[in-house]
Design a protein around this motif. Structure first.
Motif, PDB file in Angstrom:
ATOM      1  N   SER A 136       5.137   3.988  -0.774  1.00  0.00           N
ATOM      2  CA  SER A 136       3.762   4.054  -1.282  1.00  0.00           C
ATOM      3  C   SER A 136       2.821   3.501  -0.220  1.00  0.00           C
ATOM      4  O   SER A 136       3.244   2.851   0.736  1.00  0.00           O
ATOM      5  CB  SER A 136       3.615   3.305  -2.616  1.00  0.00           C
ATOM      6  OG  SER A 136       3.741   1.911  -2.440  1.00  0.00           O
ATOM      7  N   TYR A 137       1.537   3.749  -0.415  1.00  0.00           N
ATOM      8  CA  TYR A 137       0.505   3.353   0.544  1.00  0.00           C
ATOM      9  C   TYR A 137       0.544   1.842   0.790  1.00  0.00           C
ATOM     10  O   TYR A 137       0.694   1.048  -0.140  1.00  0.00           O
ATOM     11  CB  TYR A 137      -0.852   3.777  -0.016  1.00  0.00           C
ATOM     12  CG  TYR A 137      -2.043   3.387   0.813  1.00  0.00           C
ATOM     13  CD1 TYR A 137      -2.153   3.744   2.155  1.00  0.00           C
ATOM     14  CD2 TYR A 137      -3.092   2.673   0.236  1.00  0.00           C
ATOM     15  CE1 TYR A 137      -3.265   3.405   2.897  1.00  0.00           C
ATOM     16  CE2 TYR A 137      -4.221   2.333   0.972  1.00  0.00           C
ATOM     17  CZ  TYR A 137      -4.292   2.696   2.303  1.00  0.00           C
ATOM     18  OH  TYR A 137      -5.394   2.355   3.035  1.00  0.00           O
ATOM     19  N   ARG A 163      -1.652   0.535  -4.789  1.00  0.00           N
ATOM     20  CA  ARG A 163      -2.096   1.621  -5.674  1.00  0.00           C
ATOM     21  C   ARG A 163      -2.916   1.022  -6.809  1.00  0.00           C
ATOM     22  O   ARG A 163      -3.005  -0.193  -6.945  1.00  0.00           O
ATOM     23  CB  ARG A 163      -0.871   2.375  -6.221  1.00  0.00           C
ATOM     24  CG  ARG A 163      -0.068   3.084  -5.137  1.00  0.00           C
ATOM     25  CD  ARG A 163       1.211   3.708  -5.672  1.00  0.00           C
ATOM     26  NE  ARG A 163       2.214   2.691  -5.974  1.00  0.00           N
ATOM     27  CZ  ARG A 163       3.399   2.952  -6.537  1.00  0.00           C
ATOM     28  NH1 ARG A 163       3.707   4.196  -6.873  1.00  0.00           N
ATOM     29  NH2 ARG A 163       4.258   1.982  -6.772  1.00  0.00           N
ATOM     30  N   LEU A 205       0.451   4.799 -11.740  1.00  0.00           N
ATOM     31  CA  LEU A 205      -0.030   4.207 -10.496  1.00  0.00           C
ATOM     32  C   LEU A 205      -0.444   5.320  -9.538  1.00  0.00           C
ATOM     33  O   LEU A 205       0.305   6.278  -9.333  1.00  0.00           O
ATOM     34  CB  LEU A 205       1.063   3.361  -9.844  1.00  0.00           C
ATOM     35  CG  LEU A 205       1.363   2.003 -10.473  1.00  0.00           C
ATOM     36  CD1 LEU A 205       2.625   1.402  -9.859  1.00  0.00           C
ATOM     37  CD2 LEU A 205       0.186   1.049 -10.309  1.00  0.00           C
ATOM     38  N   TYR A 206      -1.636   5.203  -8.987  1.00  0.00           N
ATOM     39  CA  TYR A 206      -2.104   6.262  -8.092  1.00  0.00           C
ATOM     40  C   TYR A 206      -2.701   5.661  -6.830  1.00  0.00           C
ATOM     41  O   TYR A 206      -3.207   4.546  -6.824  1.00  0.00           O
ATOM     42  CB  TYR A 206      -3.118   7.171  -8.809  1.00  0.00           C
ATOM     43  CG  TYR A 206      -4.424   6.518  -9.173  1.00  0.00           C
ATOM     44  CD1 TYR A 206      -5.528   6.590  -8.316  1.00  0.00           C
ATOM     45  CD2 TYR A 206      -4.580   5.827 -10.373  1.00  0.00           C
ATOM     46  CE1 TYR A 206      -6.734   5.994  -8.641  1.00  0.00           C
ATOM     47  CE2 TYR A 206      -5.786   5.232 -10.717  1.00  0.00           C
ATOM     48  CZ  TYR A 206      -6.855   5.318  -9.848  1.00  0.00           C
ATOM     49  OH  TYR A 206      -8.047   4.725 -10.170  1.00  0.00           O
ATOM     50  N   HIS A 207      -2.619   6.441  -5.769  1.00  0.00           N
ATOM     51  CA  HIS A 207      -3.152   6.003  -4.482  1.00  0.00           C
ATOM     52  C   HIS A 207      -4.675   6.093  -4.479  1.00  0.00           C
ATOM     53  O   HIS A 207      -5.245   7.065  -4.968  1.00  0.00           O
ATOM     54  CB  HIS A 207      -2.605   6.868  -3.350  1.00  0.00           C
ATOM     55  CG  HIS A 207      -1.172   6.617  -3.048  1.00  0.00           C
ATOM     56  ND1 HIS A 207      -0.224   7.608  -3.058  1.00  0.00           N
ATOM     57  CD2 HIS A 207      -0.515   5.473  -2.748  1.00  0.00           C
ATOM     58  CE1 HIS A 207       0.968   7.100  -2.751  1.00  0.00           C
ATOM     59  NE2 HIS A 207       0.813   5.806  -2.566  1.00  0.00           N
ATOM     60  N   ARG A 261      -6.262   6.236   1.056  1.00  0.00           N
ATOM     61  CA  ARG A 261      -4.921   6.601   1.530  1.00  0.00           C
ATOM     62  C   ARG A 261      -4.947   7.995   2.163  1.00  0.00           C
ATOM     63  O   ARG A 261      -4.205   8.308   3.082  1.00  0.00           O
ATOM     64  CB  ARG A 261      -3.905   6.541   0.386  1.00  0.00           C
ATOM     65  CG  ARG A 261      -2.493   7.065   0.738  1.00  0.00           C
ATOM     66  CD  ARG A 261      -2.372   8.528   0.380  1.00  0.00           C
ATOM     67  NE  ARG A 261      -1.055   9.080   0.599  1.00  0.00           N
ATOM     68  CZ  ARG A 261      -0.679   9.747   1.681  1.00  0.00           C
ATOM     69  NH1 ARG A 261      -1.488   9.892   2.700  1.00  0.00           N
ATOM     70  NH2 ARG A 261       0.521  10.275   1.777  1.00  0.00           N
ATOM     71  N   GLU A 309       2.471   7.706  -8.145  1.00  0.00           N
ATOM     72  CA  GLU A 309       2.361   8.474  -6.920  1.00  0.00           C
ATOM     73  C   GLU A 309       3.087   7.800  -5.769  1.00  0.00           C
ATOM     74  O   GLU A 309       3.156   6.572  -5.703  1.00  0.00           O
ATOM     75  CB  GLU A 309       0.879   8.693  -6.565  1.00  0.00           C
ATOM     76  CG  GLU A 309       0.197   9.656  -7.507  1.00  0.00           C
ATOM     77  CD  GLU A 309      -1.247   9.910  -7.177  1.00  0.00           C
ATOM     78  OE1 GLU A 309      -1.863  10.715  -7.882  1.00  0.00           O
ATOM     79  OE2 GLU A 309      -1.784   9.297  -6.225  1.00  0.00           O
TER      80      GLU A 309
END
Length: 201
Positions: free
Chosen positions: A139-140, A144, A169-171, A175, A199
């Motif tokens: 992940s980033y 997130r 959970l999202y970026h 990102r 994500e």
């Protein structure tokens, strides 16, 4: 400039409508499917998509872990023990202020206390970023977001609790495009456990 502002307003409107549709589902897994397809469509075709033109993710969609029903929680929002205010960069808009309002206890696999913030802007909103052990790997690196209710990313709750579903959970937009400035997860929102949900890269 007016066109860009109208486009951004439409982006936020569509995000809010997407989360409303997610909350209306009886099945959280079905809601997750709707969320994924909705985000993919926004990122593919909306003029405010953070994806640069020609980015392969416009065609493939955003990578995401399979849904895990054990990662959805309704959590009591406990008051913060001491006030805290953070100023974070917001690009051309200057800075955004975050006010610590409380904490939630995330069960396993996170097994951690996480800070919940209030965005100090017009009307405000809950903000729950999370940087877990997967950051910089799957992940980033900056983390997130689980919730950003000022922009419509809201999974529900009550007057004393919030729904935190780690599958959502999202970026943040930064990102995908360095032109965007995003508040990143501070120390109280950083955990060592890996959350293989939401994500991914």
């Amino acid at each position: 400039m007016v066109i860009a502002e109208c486009e951004l307003t439409d982006w936020r409107r569509q995000v809010s409508e997407l989360y409303a549709e997610v909350r209306a589902q009886r099945s959280a897994e079905r809601g997750h499917q709707i969320w994924r397809s909705g985000r993919d469509e926004l990122f593919r075709s909306h003029p405010q998509s953070p994806l640069p033109p020609g980015d392969p993710l416009r065609a493939t969609g955003l990578p995401c872990w399979p849904y895990d029903p054990d990662l959805r929680f309704s959590l009591e929002l406990r008051p913060a023990s001491a006030p805290q205010l953070r100023q974070v960069p917001a690009g051309d808009d200057g800075t955004t202020a975050l006010r610590l309002i409380g904490r939630v206890e995330l069960p396993a696999p996170a097994s951690a206390t996480i800070d919940v913030w209030w965005l100090q802007q017009y009307a405000g909103g809950l903000f729950l970023p999370l940087r877990d052990g997967s950051a910089g790997d799957t992940s980033y690196g900056g983390g997130r977001y689980a919730l950003d209710t000022a922009k419509g990313a809201d999974l529900g709750g009550t007057a004393a609790s919030i729904v935190v579903d780690l599958n959502f959970l999202y970026h943040p937009s930064c990102r995908y495009n360095s032109a965007w400035q995003c508040p990143l997860a501070p120390a109280g929102n950083t955990i060592s456990a890996r959350i293989n949900a939401g994500e991914r890269l």
